[in-house]
Motif scaffolding. Structure first.
Motif, short mmCIF file in Angstrom:
data_model
loop_
_atom_site.label_atom_id
_atom_site.label_comp_id
_atom_site.label_asym_id
_atom_site.label_seq_id
_atom_site.Cartn_x
_atom_site.Cartn_y
_atom_site.Cartn_z
N ASP A 1 -3.65 -44.34 5.71
CA ASP A 1 -3.78 -45.15 6.83
C ASP A 1 -3.80 -44.29 8.70
O ASP A 1 -3.23 -44.66 9.69
CB ASP A 1 -2.75 -46.20 6.99
N ARG A 2 -4.12 -43.01 8.46
CA ARG A 2 -3.67 -41.62 9.64
C ARG A 2 -5.47 -42.04 9.82
O ARG A 2 -5.72 -40.89 10.48
CB ARG A 2 -3.50 -40.92 9.04
N ALA A 3 -6.48 -42.66 9.87
CA ALA A 3 -7.76 -42.62 10.35
C ALA A 3 -8.37 -44.09 11.24
O ALA A 3 -8.00 -45.14 10.27
CB ALA A 3 -8.70 -41.32 9.49
N ALA A 4 -9.91 -43.37 11.64
CA ALA A 4 -10.45 -44.37 12.08
C ALA A 4 -11.98 -43.67 11.69
O ALA A 4 -11.90 -42.44 11.32
CB ALA A 4 -10.79 -44.23 13.49
N VAL A 5 -12.27 -45.07 10.94
CA VAL A 5 -13.74 -44.28 10.20
C VAL A 5 -15.42 -45.24 10.21
O VAL A 5 -14.97 -46.24 11.02
CB VAL A 5 -13.86 -44.51 8.17
N ALA A 6 -16.33 -44.34 10.48
CA ALA A 6 -16.99 -45.11 10.48
C ALA A 6 -18.23 -44.95 8.97
O ALA A 6 -18.28 -44.15 8.51
CB ALA A 6 -18.23 -44.00 11.65
N LEU A 7 -17.95 -46.35 9.07
CA LEU A 7 -19.09 -46.68 7.50
C LEU A 7 -20.95 -47.02 7.58
O LEU A 7 -21.27 -47.36 8.78
CB LEU A 7 -18.18 -47.71 7.14
N THR A 8 -21.15 -47.02 6.81
CA THR A 8 -22.80 -47.10 6.83
C THR A 8 -22.78 -49.36 5.91
O THR A 8 -21.76 -49.28 4.92
CB THR A 8 -23.21 -47.12 5.92
N PRO A 9 -22.94 -49.43 6.73
CA PRO A 9 -22.90 -51.44 6.74
C PRO A 9 -23.52 -51.75 5.06
O PRO A 9 -22.96 -51.74 4.89
CB PRO A 9 -24.01 -52.17 7.35
N GLY A 10 -24.43 -51.16 4.53
CA GLY A 10 -24.75 -51.39 2.83
C GLY A 10 -23.95 -51.35 2.15
O GLY A 10 -22.73 -51.74 1.12
N ASP A 11 -23.65 -49.75 2.01
CA ASP A 11 -23.16 -49.31 0.25
C ASP A 11 -21.55 -48.68 1.47
O ASP A 11 -20.76 -47.85 0.60
CB ASP A 11 -23.73 -47.90 0.51
N HIS A 12 -21.38 -49.08 2.85
CA HIS A 12 -19.93 -48.32 3.08
C HIS A 12 -19.34 -47.54 2.80
O HIS A 12 -18.77 -46.17 2.42
CB HIS A 12 -18.63 -49.34 2.12
N ARG A 13 -20.29 -46.21 3.46
CA ARG A 13 -20.14 -44.06 2.65
C ARG A 13 -20.35 -44.02 4.23
O ARG A 13 -19.94 -44.77 5.32
CB ARG A 13 -21.49 -43.35 3.14
N VAL A 14 -18.15 -42.89 4.03
CA VAL A 14 -18.22 -42.74 5.55
C VAL A 14 -19.35 -41.79 5.98
O VAL A 14 -19.28 -40.49 5.19
CB VAL A 14 -16.91 -42.16 4.92
N VAL A 15 -19.45 -42.19 7.06
CA VAL A 15 -20.07 -40.71 7.50
C VAL A 15 -19.47 -40.43 9.13
O VAL A 15 -20.38 -39.42 10.03
CB VAL A 15 -21.26 -41.46 8.05
N GLY A 16 -18.61 -40.68 9.34
CA GLY A 16 -17.56 -40.32 10.39
C GLY A 16 -16.03 -40.83 10.10
O GLY A 16 -15.99 -41.80 9.76
N VAL A 17 -15.10 -40.16 10.58
CA VAL A 17 -13.89 -39.82 10.59
C VAL A 17 -13.31 -39.55 12.04
O VAL A 17 -13.40 -38.55 12.08
CB VAL A 17 -13.51 -39.48 9.50
N ALA A 18 -12.17 -40.11 11.89
CA ALA A 18 -11.40 -39.04 12.64
C ALA A 18 -10.09 -39.34 13.07
O ALA A 18 -9.13 -41.05 12.93
CB ALA A 18 -11.35 -40.06 14.30
N GLY A 19 -9.06 -38.40 12.58
CA GLY A 19 -7.78 -38.66 12.13
C GLY A 19 -7.02 -38.61 13.12
O GLY A 19 -6.92 -38.04 14.07
N TYR A 20 -5.54 -38.64 12.76
CA TYR A 20 -4.13 -38.94 13.95
C TYR A 20 -3.42 -38.50 13.34
O TYR A 20 -3.06 -39.63 11.86
CB TYR A 20 -3.82 -40.10 14.98
N ARG A 21 -2.03 -37.78 13.66
CA ARG A 21 -1.33 -37.98 13.52
C ARG A 21 -0.19 -38.44 14.78
O ARG A 21 -0.19 -38.37 16.07
CB ARG A 21 -0.28 -36.07 13.91
N ILE A 22 0.81 -39.81 13.75
CA ILE A 22 1.59 -40.30 14.38
C ILE A 22 3.41 -41.12 13.66
O ILE A 22 2.13 -41.07 12.55
CB ILE A 22 0.81 -41.80 14.98
N GLY A 23 4.03 -40.60 14.33
CA GLY A 23 4.95 -40.63 13.14
C GLY A 23 5.24 -40.18 11.92
O GLY A 23 5.74 -40.79 10.67
#
Length: 209
Positions: free
Chosen positions: A52-74
């Motif tokens: 739950d500590r990431a924003a992700v970029a997914l391909t529309p068809g197969d929902h493959r993760v092609v980008g991720v930005a993690g973050y620290r909070i709490g």
């Protein structure tokens, strides 16, 4: 902007190895001394993600993760794993010096600050705006948690990433020389950058959890 990706929040279950691969491709030069060899480092990252500590970029068809930005909070970041996890994966004698190296990379956010835990984009999607979309999503997360700014640290050898951050409104606030890490991790300084965000209406700092 990249119309071939969908931006979401949270690492999908089953995509841990995809995220680990992206992270290692982006940060393996820095993490190699602490978590290498590569196959073991990728396995360690995949096994200790906080989904739950990431924003992700997914391909529309197969929902493959092609980008991720993690973050620290709490108190939690995308990449996890404590002392026992490192010692279990690498053994006592190999694990102790790795823990010391990982401690040098640790950055604790200040109150009212969301600290990024790295951003990684698949090479095929670089230059398409995917990184910018992920940074915009991170800013939205920060606002919703009542943070006044996003903070990240970029090493001197990652000029491409720094240029992206500057285009997206980040400003350098200080640079810390790290000559003792040049031979071990391949970089000689770390620059801290900030981007101000407006807090989301109705959200306060008490919601950083």
């Amino acid at each position: 902007m990249d119309a071939a990706v969908v931006i979401g929040r949270g690492v999908p279950r089953g995509a841990e190895e995809q995220v680990a691969e992206l992270y290692w491709e982006a940060f393996g030069r820095k993490l190699g001394a602490a978590l290498g060899p590569p196959e073991l480092g990728r396995a360690f990252i995949a096994a200790h993600l906080h989904h739950d500590r990431a924003a992700v970029a997914l391909t529309p068809g197969d929902h493959r993760v092609v980008g991720v930005a993690g973050y620290r909070i709490g108190g939690r970041a995308l990449t996890g794993g404590g002392v026992r996890d490192v010692l279990r994966a690498y053994g006592l004698f190999r694990g102790l010096p790795r823990l010391a190296l990982l401690a040098l990379l640790e950055r604790t956010p200040e109150r009212g600050e969301l600290a990024m835990d790295g951003i990684a984009v698949d090479p095929a999607h670089r230059g398409t705006g995917t990184g910018s979309l992920l940074l915009a999503e991170i800013a939205a997360v920060a606002a919703e948690h009542g943070c006044s700014r996003v903070r990240l640290d970029v090493v001197d050898v990652n000029r491409r990433a720094r240029a992206l951050y500057e285009r997206r409104g980040f400003s350098a606030v200080r640079t810390e020389p790290t000559p003792y890490l040049r031979r071990l991790m391949g970089f000689g300084s770390v620059t801290t950058m900030h981007r101000a965000v407006e807090a989301h209406p109705g959200h306060t700092l008490e919601q950083q959890r």
